[in-house]
Scaffold this active site. Structure first.
Site, PDB file in Angstrom:
ATOM      1  N   ARG A  50       3.308   0.276  17.049  1.00 36.21           N
ATOM      2  CA  ARG A  50       2.753  -0.948  17.629  1.00 36.21           C
ATOM      3  C   ARG A  50       3.217  -1.020  19.073  1.00 36.21           C
ATOM      4  O   ARG A  50       4.354  -0.656  19.389  1.00 36.21           O
ATOM      5  CB  ARG A  50       3.260  -2.198  16.892  1.00 36.21           C
ATOM      6  CG  ARG A  50       2.642  -2.431  15.529  1.00 36.21           C
ATOM      7  CD  ARG A  50       1.194  -2.937  15.625  1.00 36.21           C
ATOM      8  NE  ARG A  50       0.639  -3.226  14.320  1.00 36.21           N
ATOM      9  CZ  ARG A  50      -0.104  -2.369  13.611  1.00 36.21           C
ATOM     10  NH1 ARG A  50      -0.368  -1.174  14.080  1.00 36.21           N
ATOM     11  NH2 ARG A  50      -0.597  -2.729  12.438  1.00 36.21           N
ATOM     12  N   HIS A  61      -6.053   3.007  19.925  1.00 38.16           N
ATOM     13  CA  HIS A  61      -5.635   2.659  18.557  1.00 38.16           C
ATOM     14  C   HIS A  61      -6.554   3.311  17.508  1.00 38.16           C
ATOM     15  O   HIS A  61      -7.241   2.611  16.750  1.00 38.16           O
ATOM     16  CB  HIS A  61      -5.594   1.137  18.365  1.00 38.16           C
ATOM     17  CG  HIS A  61      -4.701   0.717  17.220  1.00 38.16           C
ATOM     18  ND1 HIS A  61      -4.014  -0.468  17.218  1.00 38.16           N
ATOM     19  CD2 HIS A  61      -4.384   1.325  16.050  1.00 38.16           C
ATOM     20  CE1 HIS A  61      -3.319  -0.573  16.079  1.00 38.16           C
ATOM     21  NE2 HIS A  61      -3.536   0.514  15.355  1.00 38.16           N
ATOM     22  N   GLU A 117      -3.516  -5.519  22.879  1.00 34.48           N
ATOM     23  CA  GLU A 117      -4.776  -4.881  22.509  1.00 34.48           C
ATOM     24  C   GLU A 117      -5.874  -5.930  22.383  1.00 34.48           C
ATOM     25  O   GLU A 117      -5.586  -7.061  22.005  1.00 34.48           O
ATOM     26  CB  GLU A 117      -4.591  -4.130  21.193  1.00 34.48           C
ATOM     27  CG  GLU A 117      -3.574  -3.012  21.340  1.00 34.48           C
ATOM     28  CD  GLU A 117      -3.398  -2.179  20.074  1.00 34.48           C
ATOM     29  OE1 GLU A 117      -4.218  -2.307  19.147  1.00 34.48           O
ATOM     30  OE2 GLU A 117      -2.450  -1.406  20.033  1.00 34.48           O
TER      31      GLU A 117
HETATM   32  P1  NAP Z   1       7.248   2.415   6.399  1.00 33.05           P
HETATM   33  O1  NAP Z   1       7.014   3.461   5.359  1.00 33.05           O
HETATM   34  O2  NAP Z   1       7.658   1.053   5.986  1.00 33.05           O
HETATM   35  O3  NAP Z   1       8.312   3.019   7.436  1.00 33.05           O
HETATM   36  C1  NAP Z   1       8.854   2.255   8.465  1.00 33.05           C
HETATM   37  C2  NAP Z   1      10.149   2.906   8.928  1.00 33.05           C
HETATM   38  O4  NAP Z   1      10.672   2.119  10.008  1.00 33.05           O
HETATM   39  C3  NAP Z   1      11.228   2.996   7.857  1.00 33.05           C
HETATM   40  O5  NAP Z   1      11.749   4.290   7.854  1.00 33.05           O
HETATM   41  C4  NAP Z   1      12.283   1.972   8.281  1.00 33.05           C
HETATM   42  O6  NAP Z   1      13.573   2.491   7.968  1.00 33.05           O
HETATM   43  C5  NAP Z   1      12.064   1.877   9.791  1.00 33.05           C
HETATM   44  N1  NAP Z   1      12.389   0.541  10.301  1.00 33.05           N
HETATM   45  C6  NAP Z   1      12.004  -0.662   9.801  1.00 33.05           C
HETATM   46  N2  NAP Z   1      12.511  -1.658  10.538  1.00 33.05           N
HETATM   47  C7  NAP Z   1      13.243  -1.081  11.509  1.00 33.05           C
HETATM   48  C8  NAP Z   1      14.030  -1.594  12.580  1.00 33.05           C
HETATM   49  N3  NAP Z   1      14.181  -2.918  12.770  1.00 33.05           N
HETATM   50  N4  NAP Z   1      14.646  -0.704  13.398  1.00 33.05           N
HETATM   51  C9  NAP Z   1      14.511   0.619  13.209  1.00 33.05           C
HETATM   52  N5  NAP Z   1      13.780   1.169  12.212  1.00 33.05           N
HETATM   53  C10 NAP Z   1      13.151   0.315  11.376  1.00 33.05           C
HETATM   54  O7  NAP Z   1       5.942   2.194   7.277  1.00 33.05           O
HETATM   55  P2  NAP Z   1       4.741   3.230   7.538  1.00 33.05           P
HETATM   56  O8  NAP Z   1       3.749   3.103   6.449  1.00 33.05           O
HETATM   57  O9  NAP Z   1       5.309   4.581   7.840  1.00 33.05           O
HETATM   58  O10 NAP Z   1       4.085   2.582   8.862  1.00 33.05           O
HETATM   59  C11 NAP Z   1       4.848   2.446  10.054  1.00 33.05           C
HETATM   60  C12 NAP Z   1       4.086   1.633  11.080  1.00 33.05           C
HETATM   61  O11 NAP Z   1       3.062   2.425  11.657  1.00 33.05           O
HETATM   62  C13 NAP Z   1       3.334   0.420  10.525  1.00 33.05           C
HETATM   63  O12 NAP Z   1       4.180  -0.715  10.401  1.00 33.05           O
HETATM   64  C14 NAP Z   1       2.220   0.208  11.530  1.00 33.05           C
HETATM   65  O13 NAP Z   1       2.538  -0.797  12.467  1.00 33.05           O
HETATM   66  C15 NAP Z   1       2.086   1.548  12.226  1.00 33.05           C
HETATM   67  N6  NAP Z   1       0.747   2.136  12.015  1.00 33.05           N
HETATM   68  C16 NAP Z   1      -0.042   2.439  13.089  1.00 33.05           C
HETATM   69  C17 NAP Z   1      -1.306   2.998  12.882  1.00 33.05           C
HETATM   70  C18 NAP Z   1      -2.212   3.369  14.023  1.00 33.05           C
HETATM   71  O14 NAP Z   1      -3.434   3.375  13.833  1.00 33.05           O
HETATM   72  N7  NAP Z   1      -1.704   3.720  15.172  1.00 33.05           N
HETATM   73  C19 NAP Z   1      -1.777   3.203  11.591  1.00 33.05           C
HETATM   74  C20 NAP Z   1      -0.945   2.892  10.523  1.00 33.05           C
HETATM   75  C21 NAP Z   1       0.324   2.351  10.747  1.00 33.05           C
HETATM   76  P3  NAP Z   1      14.808   1.499   7.640  1.00 33.05           P
HETATM   77  O15 NAP Z   1      14.341   0.615   6.516  1.00 33.05           O
HETATM   78  O16 NAP Z   1      15.940   2.422   7.294  1.00 33.05           O
HETATM   79  O17 NAP Z   1      15.068   0.746   8.893  1.00 33.05           O
END
Ligand code: NAP
Length: 320
Positions: free
Chosen positions: A233, A280, A262
């Site tokens: 994000r 995006h 965005e």
């Molecule tokens: P996920 O499986 O929940 O993984 C998120 C990771 O971030 C976890 O490893 C978590 O580890 C870490 N995290 C959470 N809070 C944190 C903090 N405050 N500081 C540091 N690390 C933190 O999520 P995901 O499914 O991989 O998706 C990740 C993100 O990608 C989504 O939230 C979304 O915003 C973005 N995304 C973007 C697109 C795009 O089109 N560009 C598409 C899909 C998703 P810990 O719990 O150990 O902190």
């Protein structure tokens, strides 16, 4: 169950409305001549919201106008545009679409890594502008011998790491916790990770806890040969600091799919030659968007059928 009323504030993929309309009463708010008047009229009976666009917030103000609200079904894994904490405190379930988009988003992270490091869009423009006959394109940085630091080694971060390993990159990561069973080196702070890596890839959720987690100090730690890639994000990066770092050579390059405001990217960023910018598109393939649309509807219809949500967010009050 035509009496189950669902609010859809903005349009989404047509299959979402098509499937839902066979089972529920769907209010397409964008079709109303006067949105405010329509919302006031339907608010007492709305039991669900379908959220399809991160730029259309589902905040406490909206949800508190709907006294019968039970569930918000969101299109996408990131739900920082929804006040899930408020929903959780008020007995409203929020669902999202985890897992089905990991591989396509990871592909884009690797594409941005290659494009920013090897200057692929710039080299392509060089050819199209007819400049090749006057000399070969300049030499660029390489992935050889480099370390990728992943900020947020979750579902998408792990899919990025798998790909990066195949490119011969070393992997390191930061998150709030060191993960059991993960052999990659763990760094306790974003700055420590940035110091230890050459390519910093952001894959953690947006929201207040991660706002500007990559700031001028992290960019300085990444260093003059460093590349920043953000597929998470825009809110995680201090965009002003990033523009200055790219302009002043504090870092080498950036590859971005997401921005703070965005659907606009700052003109200063667009003017920079060492930034590769995508609008995006991380999950934007027909394959993955269809899977996301299905999961939105499956969550909502599972709820309507009394079977509970399929993929609730951690803030949800739902207990299996
Ligand atoms: P996920 O499986 O929940 O993984 C998120 C990771 O971030 C976890 O490893 C978590 O580890 C870490 N995290 C959470 N809070 C944190 C903090 N405050 N500081 C540091 N690390 C933190 O999520 P995901 O499914 O991989 O998706 C990740 C993100 O990608 C989504 O939230 C979304 O915003 C973005 N995304 C973007 C697109 C795009 O089109 N560009 C598409 C899909 C998703 P810990 O719990 O150990 O902190």
């Amino acid at each position: 169950m035509a009496s189950f009323e669902v609010l859809m504030p903005v349009p989404g993929m047509p299959e979402i409305a098509d499937r839902l309309e066979r089972r529920v009463k769907l209010h397409k708010l964008w079709e109303a001549a006067d949105r405010e008047e329509r919302l006031a009229a339907i608010a007492p009976n709305v039991r669900a919201i379908v959220s399809t666009w991160v730029s259309a917030p589902v905040d406490a103000t909206l949800m508190s106008r709907l006294p019968k609200l039970e569930i918000v079904a969101s299109f996408g894994v990131g739900y920082d545009h929804i006040d899930a904490a408020w929903a959780g405190q008020h007995g409203v379930v929020v669902t999202h679409t985890p897992g089905v988009l990991d591989e396509d988003v990871a592909d884009i992270a690797i594409a941005l890594t290659l494009a920013a490091t090897r200057r692929l869009p710039q080299a392509e423009r060089y050819l199209r502008e007819g400049r090749w006959p006057s000399g070969a394109y300049r030499l660029t940085a390489s992935l050889r011998g480099r370390t990728m630091g992943i900020l947020g080694l979750g579902r998408i971060g792990a899919a990025i790491a798998r790909r990066a390993e195949a490119f011969g990159l070393k992997i390191a990561y930061h998150g709030r916790h060191k993960q059991d069973g993960v052999a990659y080196p763990y760094y306790e702070t974003p700055i420590a990770l940035a110091e230890a890596c050459d390519i910093l890839v952001i894959a953690a959720p947006g929201g207040p806890a991660t706002r500007h987690i990559v700031d001028s100090r992290v960019l300085a730690a990444l260093g003059a040969d460093g590349v920043l890639v953000n597929i998470a994000r825009g809110s995680l990066v201090d965009e002003r600091a990033l523009i200055a770092a790219l302009r002043d050579g504090v870092i080498l390059a950036a590859g971005l799919d997401v921005y703070e405001k965005e659907p606009n990217a700052p003109t200063e960023l667009i003017a920079l030659d060492n930034a590769v910018l995508l609008p995006h598109v991380g999950s934007a393939t027909r394959h993955t968007r269809a899977a996301m649309a299905n999961l939105v509807v499956d969550n909502l219809l599972s709820w309507v059928d009394g079977k509970g949500p399929l993929t609730p967010t951690p803030e949800t009050p739902w207990r299996r």
